[in-house]
Write an enzyme that holds these catalytic residues in place. Structure first.
Site, PDB file in Angstrom:
ATOM      1  N   GLY A 703       0.842  -1.198   0.000  1.00 51.26           N
ATOM      2  CA  GLY A 703       0.000   0.000   0.000  1.00 51.26           C
ATOM      3  C   GLY A 703       0.866   1.232   0.000  1.00 51.26           C
ATOM      4  O   GLY A 703       2.098   1.134  -0.080  1.00 51.26           O
ATOM      5  N   GLY A 706       2.948   0.964   3.323  1.00 57.38           N
ATOM      6  CA  GLY A 706       3.799  -0.146   3.722  1.00 57.38           C
ATOM      7  C   GLY A 706       3.468  -1.437   3.008  1.00 57.38           C
ATOM      8  O   GLY A 706       2.598  -1.502   2.161  1.00 57.38           O
ATOM      9  N   LYS A 722       1.282  -5.342   8.735  1.00 56.50           N
ATOM     10  CA  LYS A 722       1.692  -4.283   7.836  1.00 56.50           C
ATOM     11  C   LYS A 722       2.986  -3.668   8.340  1.00 56.50           C
ATOM     12  O   LYS A 722       3.033  -3.121   9.441  1.00 56.50           O
ATOM     13  CB  LYS A 722       0.599  -3.220   7.784  1.00 56.50           C
ATOM     14  CG  LYS A 722       0.972  -2.049   6.915  1.00 56.50           C
ATOM     15  CD  LYS A 722      -0.262  -1.253   6.575  1.00 56.50           C
ATOM     16  CE  LYS A 722      -0.048  -0.538   5.276  1.00 56.50           C
ATOM     17  NZ  LYS A 722      -1.271  -0.037   4.716  1.00 56.50           N
ATOM     18  N   ASP A 821      -7.759   7.960   2.711  1.00 54.42           N
ATOM     19  CA  ASP A 821      -7.424   7.129   1.556  1.00 54.42           C
ATOM     20  C   ASP A 821      -8.526   6.095   1.321  1.00 54.42           C
ATOM     21  O   ASP A 821      -8.273   4.908   1.239  1.00 54.42           O
ATOM     22  CB  ASP A 821      -6.060   6.456   1.777  1.00 54.42           C
ATOM     23  CG  ASP A 821      -5.447   5.969   0.460  1.00 54.42           C
ATOM     24  OD1 ASP A 821      -6.009   6.274  -0.613  1.00 54.42           O
ATOM     25  OD2 ASP A 821      -4.423   5.273   0.518  1.00 54.42           O
TER      26      ASP A 821
END
Ligand SMILES: *[C@@H]1O[C@H](CO)[C@@H](O)[C@H](O)[C@H]1NC(C)=O
Ligand SMILES: *[C@@H]1O[C@H](CO)[C@@H](O)[C@H](O)[C@H]1NC(C)=O
Length: 994
Positions: A703, A706, A722, A821
């Site tokens: 992403g 990360g 993550k 996001d």
């Protein structure tokens, strides 16, 4: 005898005289007293019931000569001085309905239109008004039900209650209490009952207008044909369903028939041919099917005809095509066959639109020879053959739209004389040859789109005359030569796309004069020379693509100061020199300088592995942060100077080492642990197992912030870990990072991915989330294997769930959390396809943490989802999330990514949808063609979903919501909480058309 007789007669005569005089006297007295009474009534109404007039009624004075006939707004019968009309329209009045005006027994006409009258009308409102001939209360703020009539309005011929907020049913007493009614205006209210059967009893009607009411879906009365005097029947947007009744043929007086924007189905009845007086028939935007009847031949007065956006099939009837129409509209159907030759003989045809059908054959050779064509649109068919030479023969043609066919042959030389053109879209055809110089210089042309043909030649300097040109879209042809310098004089230019041609030479250095340019795409040409520095002065440029050319020299530093540049692609050129550090100032969604001859060290803000593909293919570049690029630590050839510098550095290094050693001893006890685990949920996790599992083969995603790994613990539990990019540089930021993460860890909501624990070490930070079985919505919708087929109810429940999750973040978390996001890749789906919002809140934490880092601090979403205000304000608010969520809704409806290429070169899904809805609502003056042939709703909807009638209504609702979520102005967008409410509101099924 005679004398006596005469005397007698005289007496009789005197008597008569006396009588006459007294009658006169009585009359005068009664006249005076009726005038006096009217004055009293009027003044009383003015005093008690009306407010807000701006001095207009100041002359309503008792003392005025000839009161009240001399007063503003009052008209009297000549001779008798009886008040017959009160016209107070547009006087800024407010107050309730002044029923007492009707006390004036001689009053015939009462017009109160366009004021600010309000309130409900009670059942006796009109009971004094039975003597009125016309009553107009349109354009006010009346609400509630329209009352049943308690008295028969025996004289009323015209009743206008349009454009108020009346609701409920049309009163049934209208069916029998309006014996003389001719004009009935009910449009533009909130009436929500069904279409009443009594409409067909009002046989005196000449105008029945009830459009723009959200009526309960209902059919037209089957005996509507009884209204033989009716001249206008306007039922636009009233939820009509079912077929057009056969009895329609009885409307023998009809001139205007408008059933557009409804859900009518079935065939257009042949009896329509009986409407011999019809001038204007509008049937567009319904679900009509079958062939158009041949009886159209009888409608010899028909001037405007529009049956576009239906499901008509068969051929265009020759009879229709031979009518002397001004406007002919059959776009968006399933019509087949060729365009009938007879169209060409039509002398008055101004508008010819048959786009989005399956028409074949060539365009009639003589079309335009006899007709004064202004607007010609045959886009998105299977037409072939050449473009007719005569289309602009009458020198009226303004709009020429033929894109999406197989039209071939040379571009007609004679089109250069078509000086009236303003909009040309002929992309995606097979046209050959050179565009005549004269065509390039048509002075009124604003939009010139010819992409994807086989056109040749160069852009001549005479293009300077096309001074209104805003969009020049000619990619994918065989154009060559240099761009002429004079192109810089085209000051209106907003979008230039000359990509995929053979343009050569240098970019004109004056190009910076194009101050309104938003986008320049010159990729895949043979441009050479340097990128002109003057580009830097294009303050509105958001997109610059010069990739795949032969450009050389340095990347101009000024690019870094372009205020709204978000897309920069200079890849595959021969650019040299260093990467200017100034570029870090940009907020780039796309950045590519790969495959050039750039050298030196990559500026530290870019020195991150996410940028590998942006820099790859420049052998001279070195990096310390990007794996795969050559490393900068390689010793450089030592010069004497170098040696000196190195010795100084060595001394400093030695000093620091000693200092560090001392420090390290002092802090040894504090540094016992190399990582810190914080667990937010029950359960035990083994950090060794976790860290050792963060390897390539467990990688499941990448992403903006990360890498994501799937980790399976020995106890059988699977989690998603993550590992964040970058590491906090300031030790003190660890505290704030931990506390922020802790806040996220406390969030518990069924539609939000659970953060299980965090693991923070000296050089890594890992957040561990629950593992969600079905991956992201983005993968499911657009996955490589075609994705999983999601039906509409599933998509809808995903929309609701995701909205709930976001609403929770916005409105129920303290402090509230802006996601920043929102996109389909951040909506995960569990085994039952329940949505869970992922990756929330990180952007802000990272921003705080990496404040010095200009790129990271500006992460604010993903391309296609970013709210427009962000480009100008650099601020994100909850409303930016709402925008992104609106995009997500459109993605669910269409099944396409927000910047899918089918939305057009320069458009994303939002532009696509807003433009098509704008041209839909602005139908009357529709000079904007539908975008890429996707004009209506049905074509936006993902073809993979097969909606039921109920789904269909729900999709419409979601589309409306998506449009308001993606409003350009943040203030116009609903809050997430409101979005949830709106989604959950009951949907009323509408009849199914498709
Ligand atoms: C009339 O209805 C519209 C739409 O529902 C609403 O926006 C408006 O406020 C209403 N006006 C009055 C006076 O009720
Ligand atoms: C029509 O609107 C009124 C008032 O807004 C409402 O009370 C009524 O339920 C609605 N009727 C229908 C059939 O939707």
């Amino acid at each position: 005898m005679n004398h006596i007789k005469r005397n007698n007669n005289m007496m009789k005569f005197d008597n008569l005289k006396l009588q006459a005089t007294s009658i006169c006297l009585i009359m005068m007295v009664s006249l005076a007293s009726s005038a006096k009474r009217d004055v009293g009534v009027l003044l009383e109404v003015k005093r008690r019931q009306l407010k807000g007039y701006d001095n207009e009624l100041d002359d309503w004075l008792d003392s005025a000569r000839n009161a009240p006939c001399s007063w503003t707004g009052i008209s009297c019968q000549e001779g008798t001085n009886e008040v017959v009309s009160i016209d107070l329209s547009s006087f800024n009045l407010y107050g309730e309905f002044p029923a007492d005006f009707c006390r004036i027994s001689t009053l015939r006409n009462l017009n109160l239109s366009n004021n600010s009258l309000f309130g409900t009308l009670n059942s006796s409102a009109f009971s004094l008004c039975s003597h009125l001939v016309s009553l107009n209360i349109s354009l006010n703020y009346f609400v509630g039900f329209l009352p049943e009539l308690q008295t028969t309005l025996i004289n009323l011929t015209s009743l206008d209650v349009s454009y108020n907020n009346f609701t409920g049913e049309f009163p049934s007493s209208f069916g029998y209490s309006l014996p003389e009614i001719q004009l009935l205006h009910l449009e533009g209210n909130l009436f929500n009952g069904s279409i009443p059967g009594f409409f067909s009893n009002l046989t005196t009607l000449t105008h029945l207008i009830f459009c723009f009411n959200d009526l309960f879906p209902s059919q037209l009365p089957s005996d509507i044909g009884r209204l033989t005097k009716l001249e206008s029947l306007d039922a636009r947007s009233t939820n009509l369903i079912g077929p057009i009744p056969n009895s329609i043929g009885g409307l023998v007086s009809i001139k205007l028939l408008d059933f557009s924007s409804n859900n009518l189905s079935g065939k257009v009845p042949g009896t329509i041919g009986n409407l011999k007086n019809a001038e204007n028939i509008q049937l567009f935007s319904n679900g009509l099917s079958g062939e158009l009847p041949d009886t159209f031949r009888n409608l010899t007065l028909l001037t405007w005809f529009d049956a576009s956006e239906n499901n008509l099939s068969g051929r265009i009837p020759e009879s229709l095509a031979s009518l002397d129409l001004l406007s002919f509209n059959l776009n968006d159907n399933s019509l087949e066959g060729a365009i009938p030759e007879v169209v060409a003989s039509n002398p008055n045809l101004h508008e010819f639109k048959v786009f989005n059908n399956k028409l074949t054959g060539s365009i009639p050779f003589d079309l335009g020879l006899n007709s004064e064509l202004v607007h010609f649109d045959v886009s998105m068919n299977n037409l072939e053959g050449p473009l007719p030479q005569k289309l602009c023969y009458k020198k009226q043609l303004q709009v020429l739209i033929i894109f999406g066919n197989k039209i071939s042959g040379n571009f007609p030389e004679v089109y250069g004389e078509c000086s009236t053109l303003s909009r040309v879209r002929m992309q995606d055809n097979e046209m050959l040859g050179k565009i005549p110089d004269a065509f390039w210089s048509i002075s009124g042309i604003e939009h010139l789109e010819m992409s994807n043909n086989h056109l040749q030649g160069s852009i001549p300097p005479s293009i300077v005359d096309a001074e209104l040109l805003k969009q020049l879209l000619i990619s994918g042809n065989d154009f060559s030569g240099a761009l002429p310098d004079v192109i810089c004089n085209l000051r209106m230019m907003a979008i230039v796309d000359i990509s995929r041609n053979r343009f050569s030479g240098q970019l004109p250095s004056c190009i910076g004069n194009l101050k309104k340019l938003l986008k320049f795409d010159g990729q895949e040409n043979e441009l050479h020379g340097e990128i002109p520095k003057q580009i830097g002065s294009m303050s509105e440029l958001t997109e610059l693509n010069l990739s795949h050319n032969q450009l050389s020299g340095n990347i101009p530093r000024v690019l870094g100061s372009m205020p709204v540049l978000t897309y920069l692609d200079l890849s595959r050129n021969s650019l040299s020199g260093r990467v200017p550090v100034e570029l870090l100032k940009l907020n780039l969604n796309k950045f590519n300088v790969s495959d050039n001859k750039l050298e030196g060290e990559i500026p530290s803000g870019f020195d991150k592995s996410v940028y590998w593909s942006s820099f790859n293919g420049n052998p001279g570049l070195c990096s310390s942060g990007i794996r795969g690029l050559s490393s900068c630590t390689k010793a450089k050839p030592a010069s004497f100077y170098m040696v000196a510098v190195l010795s100084v550095l060595a001394v400093i290094l030695l000093g620091s080492l000693i200092w560090l050693f001392i420090k390290a001893r002092a802090f040894r006890n504090k540094m016992r642990r190399s990582w810190k685990i914080t667990s937010f949920h029950q359960g035990r996790f083994n950090e060794h197992d976790l860290l050792s599992a963060l390897i390539e083969e467990n990688l499941i995603g990448k992403g903006g912030s990360g890498l994501v790994y799937r980790v399976r613990f020995k106890n059988g539990q699977t989690v998603a870990a993550k590992r964040l990019f970058g590491v906090h540089k300031k030790p003190e930021s660890e505290e704030s990072f931990s506390s922020e993460v802790e806040t996220l860890g406390k969030i518990r909501h069924g539609n939000i991915v659970k953060l299980l624990f965090s693991c923070i070490g000296d050089d890594f930070r890992v957040l561990v989330y629950e593992y969600i079985e079905n991956g992201s919505l983005g993968d499911v919708l657009h996955g490589e294997k075609g994705g999983v087929l999601l039906d509409w109810p599933t998509r809808f429940s995903i929309a609701v769930g995701a909205a709930q999750g976001l609403a929770y973040l916005h409105h129920d978390c303290v402090p509230s959390i802006i996601h920043r996001d929102v996109k389909s890749n951040n909506i995960l789906l569990d085994e039952d396809y329940r949505p869970k919002v992922a990756d929330f809140g990180l952007a802000r934490i990272l921003e705080k943490d990496l404040e010095d880092d200009p790129i990271m601090s500006r992460v604010a979403g993903s391309y296609g989802y970013i709210a427009p205000e962000y480009a100008y304000t650099m601020k994100v608010t909850e409303k930016s999330d709402v925008y992104s969520f609106g995009v997500l809704l459109l993605e669910l409806i269409s099944g396409k990514r927000p910047n899918d290429s089918s939305f057009g070169e320069n458009k994303d899904i939002v532009k696509f949808v807003t433009e098509s809805t704008a041209s839909y609502s602005d139908r009357a003056s529709d000079y904007e063609p539908k975008i890429n042939g996707y004009s209506n709703f049905d074509q936006l909807v993902d073809p993979r979903i097969d909606p039921s009638p109920y789904d269909y209504a729900e999709i419409k609702k979601v589309l409306d919501l998506a449009v308001s979520c993606t409003s350009a102005l943040p203030a116009d967008r609903p809050s997430m909480r409101r979005v949830v409410e709106l989604l959950k509101e009951k949907t009323r099924p509408v009849s199914f058309r498709k």
